[in-house]
Design an enzyme around this catalytic site. Structure first.
Site, PDB file in Angstrom:
ATOM      1  CB  CYS B  81      -8.657   6.966  23.867  1.00 56.68           C
ATOM      2  SG  CYS B  81      -9.018   8.511  22.946  1.00 56.68           S
ATOM      3  CB  CYS B  85     -15.156  11.603  20.823  1.00 59.34           C
ATOM      4  SG  CYS B  85     -15.318   9.873  20.484  1.00 59.34           S
ATOM      5  CB  THR B 172      -7.460  13.087  22.693  1.00 56.95           C
ATOM      6  OG1 THR B 172      -7.422  13.055  24.042  1.00 56.95           O
ATOM      7  CG2 THR B 172      -7.791  11.733  22.240  1.00 56.95           C
ATOM      8  CD  GLU B 238      -4.794  11.738  26.262  1.00 59.58           C
ATOM      9  OE1 GLU B 238      -5.506  12.610  26.488  1.00 59.58           O
ATOM     10  OE2 GLU B 238      -4.717  11.031  27.194  1.00 59.58           O
ATOM     11  CG  HIS B 273     -15.755  15.581  24.888  1.00 63.16           C
ATOM     12  ND1 HIS B 273     -15.548  14.806  23.642  1.00 63.16           N
ATOM     13  CD2 HIS B 273     -14.703  15.699  25.676  1.00 63.16           C
ATOM     14  CE1 HIS B 273     -14.475  14.162  23.976  1.00 63.16           C
ATOM     15  NE2 HIS B 273     -13.722  14.698  24.842  1.00 63.16           N
ATOM     16  CE1 TYR B 277     -14.633  12.118  27.780  1.00 59.15           C
ATOM     17  CE2 TYR B 277     -13.494  10.339  28.839  1.00 59.15           C
ATOM     18  CZ  TYR B 277     -13.302  11.572  28.222  1.00 59.15           C
ATOM     19  OH  TYR B 277     -12.056  12.257  27.896  1.00 59.15           O
ATOM     20  CB  CYS B 279     -16.279   5.780  23.899  1.00 54.88           C
ATOM     21  SG  CYS B 279     -14.990   6.905  25.132  1.00 54.88           S
ATOM     22  CD  GLU B 427      -8.716   9.576  27.408  1.00 60.31           C
ATOM     23  OE1 GLU B 427      -7.691   9.097  26.709  1.00 60.31           O
ATOM     24  OE2 GLU B 427      -9.585   9.410  26.354  1.00 60.31           O
TER      25      GLU B 427
END
Lengths: 486, 486, 486, 486
Positions: B81, B85, B172, B238, B273, B277, B279, B427
């Protein structure tokens, strides 16, 4: 046309109650073009006409995307296979393939094709595509078969044209077509030159016999009443075509011996066609709607597990849609000027189609309840003695008409076991290639070498990076800044 | 900044070996902007500058699509991560929400926001977004809690600005940010006015305490050597943020009491959002590459069941990508001028993200073999007595360096059990809302009434059609001819 | 014993904080035998003693069934791998195999084995089983390897016994064993005679080196406090064993060159052992309990989707149990008098074990919420500055102790990402053979010829029935009237 | 008997081509009892006779297990529902329920039942069980319905007996039964006394009307030829029973107003019956055999993905079997002396039956290929013009008779879309309770409190252990040392 059904010649297919619903489904492709012109027609730069989108050559990303949108709408409107995608995808894949054949061989297939398309657009004809040969011994190629007719092939040539013999199995909508495009069904070798044939023939050409394929519950369309058939208006159609010395004139021939282009044509056709299965999300919409309706009629629309199943059905249905439309949006322009969708995502779309409709169907049966498969016939419902008993005992929640409840249950039966389950389930499995065919294409597209390097880099692997040579440019398209830039 | 980790203050986070990999991941967002300018930057019409795409307001469909493409690339490059974002999606969703707040209330939040974004773009800052409150008793709303701090709220106002107290959980990348955007976490009522606060604070503001979150295998980053950590360079981050009377000046406040806009902001933020994901498909690419590499190192890359599992992993990974990119392509323009992706498909994307990475991880473990969880430590590998034993007995196929084999196994462990499994699995489950949150949104989008009418029509149901009033315009977008036409 | 861990010799494993939990798990096999005598011990007809069930030879169907029941209980009590099933299953499979070897070759392995078992029972020892060789180039057999040590083999013989060299990878509980049973790992050919060796060696024999295997989050056991390790008391253990010229006296040798019996031994061992994975349902019980507890602590135990997930977890867990216990109930008596469970169902059990724990784990993470992977360390919880902040903000529903909530979250982390995820997930995947190994055995058991005849009969196929010759008697056992009748 | 089908009275059901296959399936229960006496009969201690096992009261664990073994064999032999399990399970559940009713109320239902069973055994009759009422408004109980007949109820009593009115929906095999056992369908309250009725009536009693249920493709049995029906010999049967003032004499009444025992009876009946769905593994065997045969006929039996799918189908099928037989093996003795299977595992078995047959069917369609749903009719195959064309073009691998290939394809169609798909799929979904019914029972059995304590113990949770009070003794049975010990 020479059509056989139940061992008899059918002289007027339009009047045959079992064939009629398949004709209605094709008719809706004409009606939609009138009702929703922007969606179902396009301005063709070939003829300058506003033509049915099923006859249009995609001139932009948006054209490819709109094919999908129209397909979903058609699925919603008919709840079945409307039989025109094969022809559309055949024309589009031939556009680029003939162009590249001409480029290599100096032939003039591309212009012939354009002339043929212009004629189709002008006359507003239906064209079907015929690909699947019977194949005989699957361990042998076309030229190696004991019986040479196991793959369609040229039996004679003269100065007017060629003559072909063979058969094409489970041909969608062929009897409802004006023209049929003949194409090879697999990668060919030099020995298979006589099998490397692409050409257009009128559906009623001399030498063609059609044998109609049976579908689950097909004869319900021939019974009195319209209730038990579930979807009495629309159905799909698949038939076997036997071609015995059928003539094709030279100007309707678009491949003739260029065996090395067979694979290209098939790959491009399946690339378009696997994403065309977005149509099934339209059927999925209908089935989700039917399940929601029966839950309402049963008086339990707000029970949490029912709602949850409707959400799951929707999630699966939209997962199919997403992959199809993503493939269309990721289109790129071919040398001939036609636009083609992304191949990896098209295969991902179709692969989900071989799985999710079965699960959506299972959930619809779960919500429907057992009555769906134990309900008495419409005749019992109309009978003066048993009718009132059924009216009394098959009542759902207050205010629901019993016949409406039966109609919805029959629709769910129709789509999960009956006539349109053929299109929604089994055709979803095998049309445009069986699951394994998609896995092979995904394997060819997946660029493992590229991914291995990503992993090696993060794992700090030493001295073991190779420049991958992959048979795919998938990630190039993934990371392309804009489709409009060549 | 006041940061705690393992019960101690961390004064130089950059130098902390356990924090460092998370900083590297953020640094790659800067590096990529230099290496691949078209992908990772955009020309902002606000400042006229070529800005980092994470700070850009989407001015076209293509801008939304390129966010996804950049996210996949970042996932490929870091295997974790990269933490930016949330900020990007917060700015974009605030763009339209502040505009519509101003429209209703005559406030000037939108201009303030634009000024703030210009500053961020000019300075090339990192902005994080802080949404999740601790929530306390989940059966009660913010204003009903025994302890009012269970949701972040205003404790004081003066002419310079406001003061807030509360906490934000599992934030995050917060420690790696220059600025943090505070936002409410759920739909608010009139009683919750003091909780309807949106504002930007510098990450090192007075009154903020960060408590670092533990991750599986986190301390391996603190061990000698880089082998056992699997991916020694990159990791996520996080932390818990505790805010005690933290000041925000008026010009950094973008909502202040307009409780009825909290739901709008959250829905728009999660809409962006959940599609971000995508990603995770970049991480999926890495894991597929790692699995393919270990199969190669084990000498069995061409065994049919191994190949089949790699295909399945790819199919699942691309199913996620398809839904995300389809959502982006189906974007529409908001009143404020920003473009927003399709909500149904965003939820479908995220919902698949809560499932498929677990199955991809399971298949990676299948291919990896048991050695992945029984392999001795790097120190045993470096030890002069045991090192040669391991070199001898852990050899894979001929020509493979044993250390490279260990490195790939550790990377698979890292992504399926270890530090980056937190990002790739858990996550993926809970970020941007847990699975049930997507199901609720899918339910709100699925237009059952529309689908019920489709079914009733095909089933010839009589006298039972209603004009559906659905809280969604999903099908309107599905059948929209062109996104460019408003 | 010569044990290495983190590059150093461990002289007192009992005192090592990272090893200690694995010893506790083995200790529980002794404690249970005292607390629940009927379940965890049996009267052995060999010694007349009431012996630990892990050392007992199954003398009835009920004995095989009780193994499963004890395994589930042990799983519930430890939440990890308690390391004694390999030994139990090795002794039981050797019982019948040595008997049949003697029958063919006139050897006296069976009596030797009985004497060895008597000694184990009398001394109440722990015996481990060592099967998995490093294998080197997987495309080559033992005798064909470049390095002959890739499979354990005889290097010398004299009148006292034999000497062996090689290694055994990922050996469960080996350091916690008194004796280790060496067995071949795959089907052998005539060339592999030196590899056809079965024998028992004391765990501290001359020439043995153990290198301890790392597990996810293993060093948390070495940190101060017991909270972050999740399950601080129990853990599994796997190590690599390197054997350099290790001596085995003749009376401890149970196979010596009878290569054709290697396959029989392995098949019988895996038959017992794949059903032994019923232990994982005990771990499943713990994880379901943990998920239910955190749902309760979060204040949402009665939310319908949470309950539904707990039901699904239970359904999957019991599906595993059902297949294991069914396999045990369908046991049959071998020539030597020992009872052996059904092979098909044992493979079905293990195959579900390679799938369902991953899904159960995924659902547990879903219920747990994101805090599971972002929660600060125990030290932050104990720190006087941050401790009160965490106490305040990590509160769940009223009446729940915050530390208890953290403990349950850490247990879920432990079983889905951390130290015991190794046993619950990855070992479930690869222990007793990877998924493909079960598929191969299912294929060998599935009696397709028998089933094809069933289908042909109902389809009224003509002249195409063959008497099937299947490598399995599965259906004979399915339809057996009583197991007690030979 | 008054039977309606397609709106007409059927006077001789035995001669009706659409009913005949369902009679054949019942006849096989008699034939098997002769051919395989040990499997399909039992020595009854009630009459001292060797009786058909479908009429036997289980006197041991082995008797319960043998029910399952017989059911699988019957499934293999008929490929459909043989309609006798409901009666068997009704008699066995009434045995214990009447005993416990008598115990509480001092009634003599148990002796009446024994007398009735003796008569059935002596006459070798078929008994069906009728449970499912139409239910009307599902939000209301029996006594609250507007129309009191929505649940079967007493309308009159006199000294000879009682008179009942109402209906029972989708009643398996009712027309093929000699006697029908009437039972309530859900938990009753004090207001529902008139609905708490259990009694036996002759199938041809005055006042009964049967309306035959339609099945997918049912009329193929009425066409000429036997090919297109797929399985021409066997089919299931479900009909609606309408009872209008039907008389039951006192000696055939086994519950009369004891409303609080309705739940007990239903739970025990479903406990037996959900495990009776092991019959579907017999159908699964047939379908796996059909898939293997068509793969052979197509010439691709050894292709790896085909073999892998056959393994998967087998794995799923045996997972169902395992849960059913495990439930039977875990039987316990009731107060009345009858043995009853484990409830948790019975629900797990049935729940898998609502999932796996759909996936097995999907895989069978995958292997079959598209021809299954596009194949022309038998009449086209017999027609002198089209017959030779089909013989030529539908040839599979060399040596395969084309008609045999068509027959196997039609069998697969029959089991996945056609007449026996009703039994294999939809009845698997809804028979013995829909999926949600099993989930509710699993929830009641799963002993969360017990499992929470396991987790709390391992997590070292403090001061938070409760003695659970669960509505289940599942784990008591799991850890029971021997079923024989009460």
């Amino acid at each position: 046309m020479k059509i056989f059904l139940f061992g008899e010649r059918v002289t007027e297919p339009v009047d045959h109650p079992m064939i009629r619903p398949s004709i209605n489904a094709v008719a809706e492709t004409y009606d939609l073009a009138i009702r929703e012109e922007e969606l179902a027609t396009a301005k063709s730069s070939l003829t300058g006409l506003q033509v049915n989108r099923f006859l249009h050559i995609a001139e932009s990303v948006q054209d490819v995307v709109l094919q999908n949108k129209m397909q979903r709408k058609m699925g919603q409107n008919t709840g079945t296979c409307f039989q025109r995608c094969v022809g559309m995808d055949a024309l589009n894949s031939l556009h680029s393939t003939t162009f590249e054949m001409d480029e290599k061989h100096g032939t003039n297939y591309h212009q012939r094709l354009l002339d043929f398309i212009k004629m189709l657009q002008t006359e507003n004809f239906v064209i079907g595509g015929a690909m699947t040969d019977p194949k005989g011994d699957r361990s042998k190629g076309p030229a190696e078969q004991v019986d040479p007719d196991m793959f369609l092939h040229i039996v004679k040539k003269d100065d007017k044209g060629i003559y072909i013999t063979g058969a094409k199995a489970h041909q969608t909508g062929c009897i409802n077509s004006h023209w049929i495009m003949i194409m090879p069904t697999l990668r060919l070798t030099e020995n298979d030159k006589d099998y490397a044939i692409v050409g257009a023939i009128p559906a009623d050409a001399e030498g063609i016999t059609y044998i109609y394929g049976r579908q689950s519950c097909d004869t319900r369309s021939m019974e009195e009443g319209d209730l038990d058939s579930g979807n009495s208006k629309y159905a799909g159609q698949e038939a076997m075509i036997i071609l015995d010395n059928v003539f094709i004139p030279w100007d309707k021939i678009f491949m003739n011996g260029e065996y090395e282009f067979a694979a290209m044509l098939i790959e491009r056709f399946t690339c378009y066609h696997r994403r065309s299965y977005v149509c099934k999300t339209g059927l999925g919409d209908v089935l989700i709607g039917a399940a929601a309706t029966i839950a309402d009629y049963n008086g339990i629309p707000n029970v949490s597990h029912i709602k949850d199943k409707l959400v799951e059905m929707t999630h699966l249905n939209e997962s199919i849609f997403a992959a199809g439309i993503a493939s269309s949006y990721q289109s790129h322009k071919m040398k001939s000027g036609v636009w083609m969708n992304d191949e990896m995502l098209a295969n991902v779309c179709k692969h989900n189609v071989t799985r999710f409709p079965y699960e959506i169907g299972r959930l619809a049966q779960d919500i429907a309840g057992g009555l769906m498969v134990t309900m008495p016939s419409e005749q019992d419902f109309r009978n003066p003695e048993t009718g009132p008993m059924l009216q009394k005992y098959l009542a759902g929640r207050k205010g629901v008409d019993v016949e409406n409840r039966m109609r919805i249950l029959r629709l769910i039966e129709n789509m999960t076991l009956g006539r349109n389950a053929v299109g929604y389930l089994t055709e979803s499995m095998h049309g445009a290639g069986s699951p394994q065919a998609q896995r092979i294409q995904i394997a060819r597209q997946m660029q493992l070498g590229y991914k291995m390097n990503l992993a090696k880099n993060l794992a700090s692997v030493k001295d073991d990076f190779l420049e991958p040579t992959e048979p795919s440019s998938y990630f190039e398209r993934v990371f392309k800044i804009s489709n409009d830039k060549e």
